[in-house]
Structures are given as C-alpha cells and as structure tokens.
Design a protein around this motif. Structure first.
Motif, PDB file in Angstrom:
ATOM      1  N   SER A 307      34.337  31.878  36.282  1.00 60.53           N
ATOM      2  CA  SER A 307      34.667  31.809  37.715  1.00 60.53           C
ATOM      3  C   SER A 307      35.973  31.144  37.861  1.00 60.53           C
ATOM      4  O   SER A 307      36.590  31.667  38.777  1.00 60.53           O
ATOM      5  CB  SER A 307      33.488  30.708  38.297  1.00 60.53           C
ATOM      6  OG  SER A 307      32.174  31.154  38.296  1.00 60.53           O
ATOM      7  N   SER A 308      36.519  30.190  37.015  1.00 58.40           N
ATOM      8  CA  SER A 308      37.845  29.633  37.237  1.00 58.40           C
ATOM      9  C   SER A 308      38.894  30.746  36.632  1.00 58.40           C
ATOM     10  O   SER A 308      39.761  30.716  37.550  1.00 58.40           O
ATOM     11  CB  SER A 308      37.978  28.467  36.179  1.00 58.40           C
ATOM     12  OG  SER A 308      39.141  27.947  36.310  1.00 58.40           O
ATOM     13  N   LEU A 309      38.670  31.627  35.835  1.00 58.21           N
ATOM     14  CA  LEU A 309      39.525  32.567  35.591  1.00 58.21           C
ATOM     15  C   LEU A 309      39.632  33.566  36.810  1.00 58.21           C
ATOM     16  O   LEU A 309      40.613  34.308  37.018  1.00 58.21           O
ATOM     17  CB  LEU A 309      39.319  33.282  34.325  1.00 58.21           C
ATOM     18  CG  LEU A 309      39.280  32.582  33.028  1.00 58.21           C
ATOM     19  CD1 LEU A 309      38.668  33.121  31.761  1.00 58.21           C
ATOM     20  CD2 LEU A 309      40.746  32.124  32.626  1.00 58.21           C
ATOM     21  N   TYR A 310      38.436  33.915  37.347  1.00 54.44           N
ATOM     22  CA  TYR A 310      38.474  35.016  38.297  1.00 54.44           C
ATOM     23  C   TYR A 310      39.086  34.415  39.538  1.00 54.44           C
ATOM     24  O   TYR A 310      39.646  35.161  40.245  1.00 54.44           O
ATOM     25  CB  TYR A 310      36.994  35.205  38.621  1.00 54.44           C
ATOM     26  CG  TYR A 310      36.604  36.304  39.534  1.00 54.44           C
ATOM     27  CD1 TYR A 310      36.504  37.775  39.161  1.00 54.44           C
ATOM     28  CD2 TYR A 310      36.846  35.820  41.065  1.00 54.44           C
ATOM     29  CE1 TYR A 310      36.442  38.783  40.088  1.00 54.44           C
ATOM     30  CE2 TYR A 310      36.590  37.042  41.954  1.00 54.44           C
ATOM     31  CZ  TYR A 310      36.380  38.251  41.555  1.00 54.44           C
ATOM     32  OH  TYR A 310      36.290  39.351  42.559  1.00 54.44           O
ATOM     33  N   ARG A 311      38.717  33.134  39.902  1.00 64.29           N
ATOM     34  CA  ARG A 311      39.621  32.420  40.992  1.00 64.29           C
ATOM     35  C   ARG A 311      41.034  32.541  40.888  1.00 64.29           C
ATOM     36  O   ARG A 311      41.901  32.987  41.790  1.00 64.29           O
ATOM     37  CB  ARG A 311      39.065  31.130  41.340  1.00 64.29           C
ATOM     38  CG  ARG A 311      39.621  30.482  42.636  1.00 64.29           C
ATOM     39  CD  ARG A 311      39.342  28.811  42.409  1.00 64.29           C
ATOM     40  NE  ARG A 311      38.079  28.671  42.500  1.00 64.29           N
ATOM     41  CZ  ARG A 311      37.379  28.390  43.702  1.00 64.29           C
ATOM     42  NH1 ARG A 311      38.025  28.664  45.053  1.00 64.29           N
ATOM     43  NH2 ARG A 311      36.207  28.125  43.694  1.00 64.29           N
ATOM     44  N   ASN A 312      41.562  32.371  39.685  1.00 61.46           N
ATOM     45  CA  ASN A 312      42.947  32.412  39.340  1.00 61.46           C
ATOM     46  C   ASN A 312      43.400  33.658  39.592  1.00 61.46           C
ATOM     47  O   ASN A 312      44.588  33.754  40.027  1.00 61.46           O
ATOM     48  CB  ASN A 312      43.275  31.930  38.288  1.00 61.46           C
ATOM     49  CG  ASN A 312      43.090  30.312  38.051  1.00 61.46           C
ATOM     50  OD1 ASN A 312      43.021  29.648  39.106  1.00 61.46           O
ATOM     51  ND2 ASN A 312      42.766  29.734  36.790  1.00 61.46           N
ATOM     52  N   ALA A 313      42.594  34.668  39.239  1.00 55.22           N
ATOM     53  CA  ALA A 313      43.151  36.089  39.290  1.00 55.22           C
ATOM     54  C   ALA A 313      43.058  36.652  40.684  1.00 55.22           C
ATOM     55  O   ALA A 313      43.871  37.481  41.127  1.00 55.22           O
ATOM     56  CB  ALA A 313      42.414  36.980  38.192  1.00 55.22           C
ATOM     57  N   TYR A 314      41.980  36.377  41.568  1.00 62.34           N
ATOM     58  CA  TYR A 314      41.736  37.106  42.883  1.00 62.34           C
ATOM     59  C   TYR A 314      41.841  36.001  43.891  1.00 62.34           C
ATOM     60  O   TYR A 314      41.449  36.574  45.149  1.00 62.34           O
ATOM     61  CB  TYR A 314      40.421  37.700  42.619  1.00 62.34           C
ATOM     62  CG  TYR A 314      40.639  38.897  41.619  1.00 62.34           C
ATOM     63  CD1 TYR A 314      41.173  40.327  42.135  1.00 62.34           C
ATOM     64  CD2 TYR A 314      39.988  38.924  40.160  1.00 62.34           C
ATOM     65  CE1 TYR A 314      41.189  41.357  41.170  1.00 62.34           C
ATOM     66  CE2 TYR A 314      39.997  39.948  39.472  1.00 62.34           C
ATOM     67  CZ  TYR A 314      40.888  41.167  39.861  1.00 62.34           C
ATOM     68  OH  TYR A 314      40.891  42.307  39.008  1.00 62.34           O
ATOM     69  N   GLY A 315      42.146  34.720  43.822  1.00 61.25           N
ATOM     70  CA  GLY A 315      42.291  33.975  44.930  1.00 61.25           C
ATOM     71  C   GLY A 315      40.847  33.355  45.558  1.00 61.25           C
ATOM     72  O   GLY A 315      40.824  32.566  46.397  1.00 61.25           O
TER      73      GLY A 315
END
Length: 329
Positions: A307-315
């Motif tokens: 979830s953290s990696l996805y948030r960093n990637a897609y806002g």
C-alpha cells in the motif's frame, strides 16, 4: 494571448451572479465554489468549459471575490495560468500561501486542505487532467511505469519556454473547438487531447531530460531485453535475481550492471515497478476488489508495504483508488 471573447462562442459556459454573498456553487465535484461581493457590491464569476475526452480547459473571470475549497479527492491536476489579477493558493494544513499574479503559472492537485482565493477582477485559464490519465499517458511516452511527482514547479513567467507552448495550444484548441461542428468535435477532442498532454509532458524538465537520455542510448542489450520479458511474464510468480539472470543468459552481476547503465536502477526495482503497474491496471479494470488479495497475487508479502509503495507511485492508497474507481464508473 488570452481572448475573453472566446466565451461568446463556447459550447458550454456558466455564469454565476446572484444576490447572495455565499455558496454560489458551480457544478464541480472536486471543489466547493463560493462567491463573495467586493467593496463595490459586485458579485459573481463566469466560467467557460471546453471538454475533451477526459480532460477539460477552463477559462474563468471574477467580478467579486471567489473561493474554491478542495473536497480532497486528490484525483485531478489543474495546470493554472493567471492572465489578470491575483490568485492565492492556500495550504491550510501547512499554513502556507502561494500568491500568483498575472503572468504566473503553477499546478494544483485537489488534495484536502487546499484552498484557492481568487481576487476580484481576475482572469485565469486552467487545464484540468485526471491524475490517472496524466500518469497513463506519460507511461506510454516513457515506455515504463511513471512514478515521478505529478506536481509541476511554479513559473514566474509562462510567456516563454515550454509553458508558453502549452498555453498557446490551449488558446488555439479552445478557439477551434468553439467553432467546430458537432460532427467534427469528437475527432478534434481526441486529437487535441493527445497534443495537450504531450505539451504538458514537455513542460516538466525532468521528463524532457529522461526522453533525451533514452533517445541518446544505444539499443538495449539482448540480455536486458530477455530479462525484462521474463519479468513481465512472471509478475505473479516468485522470482529471484538469479532466476532473472538465468532467463537472460548472463550472470547476476552482469545483469545488475546492464540495468544500472540502461535503466538507472536495479532489476528487482524494475520488477517492482511492473508489479505496481499491474496492480494499478487491475484496480482500473475493476478486477481487483481486495488490497490484501491483490498484494499477495502480485508477490508482495506485506500488504502494508504494498500500500505504501502504491501510494508513492500513484498518489492514492490502493483502497482509496478502488473506492474512487467504483464511484466514477
């Protein structure tokens, strides 16, 4: 340059000018609009919209004072040009104010705690792009997942450089669409949207530098091409660096050197990018309904880390992206 007469022939326009000081709402699902009278009692604003396929060009003029408060969707970026007057962008959480005067340009994302205060007698142009559209188009241009920050640096003079090209194209596209017939508008909006997204892409220096670097490099070695093909075919399977190197036909150390030279990162980082991109596509297609199941399916052992990696990637977090997609489809 900006021509206020364009609004006369626009195919969709809105004017608000009533006797109330508050809550003169415009139909905008991302922002709450409120108009206030100035010291002379003038109130109201006008807004002209030129809708393309997924993006929108907006021209605005204020008579009184106008405030726009974000509803916190974090799903749309607006590239804003101030033609006349003054606009204050307020980050209420960080207690910071960015003041834009005529000739300035910047981008703004509809995040929570963001407010725009538009002074009386101001005019502006905004190009509004859904974050998902921006990222997907940029990824097609880059031929790889695009994880850079979506925001663009403020400009003190948009009449020169790449921002001028975007602004001039916005003016031309608006005028052409205003005069287009219904039979030709659909074709024009599709072509013009791709052109405007390309102009927006070139406005960010990092994007231009990356394209230049990619163009200046020789063709990737066949070992690297084999490695990337193997990773794309195995995003749902557990693989190690040695597995990738064996599929490429070289040693793990040689493979790491090639990825550093040609991709500026490691093989495992590129594999992570492929998996995050696959997660994003699954969410947008509606095939992903549960964050934990999606993380495990793509070999992320820790759903919180995913979830953290996805948030960093897609806002957005993957759960927020799922809710947003379900609401807007």
């Amino acid at each position: 340059m900006y021509d206020n007469s364009l609004g006369k022939s626009d195919y969709r326009s809105l004017t608000v000018a009533d006797d109330t000081d508050r809550d003169a709402e415009a139909p905008d699902e991302k922002w709450r609009w409120s108009s206030y009278s100035d010291d002379k009692g003038n109130i109201g604003y006008s807004r002209n919209l030129y809708k393309l396929q997924q993006t929108t060009i907006m021209y605005g003029d204020t008579h009184g004072r106008l405030e726009m408060i974000s509803k916190g969707a974090s799903s749309t970026l607006s590239f804003l040009f101030v033609i006349k007057g003054t606009i204050d962008l307020v980050d209420m959480k960080k207690r910071k104010i960015q003041t834009l005067v005529a000739g300035n340009a910047t981008s703004i994302i509809d995040r929570a705690d963001v407010k725009a205060k538009i002074h009386p007698g101001s005019s502006w142009v905004a190009y509004r792009v859904p974050i998902t559209t921006l990222r997907e188009y940029f990824e097609r241009l880059m031929h790889r997942p695009y994880f850079q920050e979506q925001a663009f640096a403020p400009l003190h003079d948009f009449r020169s450089g790449s921002a001028a090209a975007l602004y001039q194209t916005l003016c031309y596209v608006s005028e052409d669409l205003a005069n287009a017939t219904n039979s030709t508008r659909d074709v024009l909006t599709n072509v013009y949207e791709r052109l405007l997204l390309a102009k927006l892409f070139m406005t960010k220096p990092d994007n231009v530098n990356t394209l230049n670097n990619l163009a200046g490099r020789r063709i990737s070695p066949r070992y690297l091409q084999r490695a990337e093909a193997f990773m794309r075919e195995n995003i749902h399977n557990a693989v190690t660096l040695d597995n990738i190197a064996d599929a490429a036909g070289c040693s793990a150390r040689a493979l790491q050197r090639m990825f550093k030279e040609y991709r500026d990162t490691s093989p495992m980082h590129v594999l992570c990018e492929y998996r995050l991109s696959a997660a994003h596509e699954a969410i947008l297609s509606g095939s992903a309904r549960n964050v934990t199941d999606l993380a495990i399916h793509l070999q992320f052992s820790n759903p919180g880390r995913f979830s953290s990696l996805y948030r960093n990637a897609y806002g957005m977090s993957p759960s927020a992206m799922m809710r947003f997609h379900e609401k807007n489809t």
